[in-house]
Design an enzyme around this catalytic site. Sequence first.
Site, short mmCIF file in Angstrom:
data_model
loop_
_atom_site.label_atom_id
_atom_site.label_comp_id
_atom_site.label_asym_id
_atom_site.label_seq_id
_atom_site.Cartn_x
_atom_site.Cartn_y
_atom_site.Cartn_z
N ASN A 1 0.85 -1.18 0.00
CA ASN A 1 0.00 0.00 0.00
C ASN A 1 0.89 1.24 0.00
O ASN A 1 1.78 1.38 0.85
CB ASN A 1 -0.90 -0.02 1.24
CG ASN A 1 -1.97 1.02 1.19
OD1 ASN A 1 -1.73 2.17 0.85
ND2 ASN A 1 -3.18 0.62 1.56
N HIS A 2 0.65 2.14 -0.94
CA HIS A 2 1.48 3.34 -1.06
C HIS A 2 1.38 4.25 0.17
O HIS A 2 2.26 5.08 0.41
CB HIS A 2 1.11 4.12 -2.33
CG HIS A 2 2.15 5.10 -2.73
ND1 HIS A 2 2.09 6.41 -2.33
CD2 HIS A 2 3.26 4.97 -3.48
CE1 HIS A 2 3.15 7.06 -2.83
NE2 HIS A 2 3.86 6.21 -3.53
N ALA A 3 0.35 4.08 0.97
CA ALA A 3 0.23 4.87 2.21
C ALA A 3 1.29 4.46 3.23
O ALA A 3 1.60 5.22 4.14
CB ALA A 3 -1.16 4.69 2.81
N ILE A 4 1.87 3.28 3.07
CA ILE A 4 2.85 2.76 4.02
C ILE A 4 4.29 2.98 3.56
O ILE A 4 5.18 3.28 4.35
CB ILE A 4 2.60 1.25 4.26
CG1 ILE A 4 1.19 1.03 4.79
CG2 ILE A 4 3.64 0.64 5.16
CD1 ILE A 4 0.88 1.77 6.07
N ALA A 5 4.54 2.80 2.28
CA ALA A 5 5.90 2.92 1.76
C ALA A 5 5.85 3.36 0.30
O ALA A 5 4.85 3.17 -0.38
CB ALA A 5 6.64 1.59 1.87
#
Length: 99
Positions: free
Chosen positions: A70-74
């Site tokens: 998930n791009h929200a994490i990394a």
Amino acid sequence: MRKAKETREYLLDMANHPNWFDASYISWLSYDSLNIELPDGHLFFAPIINWGRYHEENGQFLMPVSVRLNHAIADGYLVAKVFKLLEDEMSAFCNQYKN
């Protein structure tokens, strides 16, 4: 294995292993691309790593590896660092058996 077949639950020990992630090996398949879509995947934050059967091509061993994150994490920079580390470790492993 019997106990695992009796349930569909992960039974994760989150208290002692909070940094778990999904990983699987697709032994019967070497692939060019793999995409994993999850229901409500935008709410799934743990990485999912898959790798497939290795094969030899032009004297090199190649193994497909995919990461769903998930791009929200990394971001791509962190994923690139993971792939570079994996590449370095695999090269070191293979080089010990050369000659």
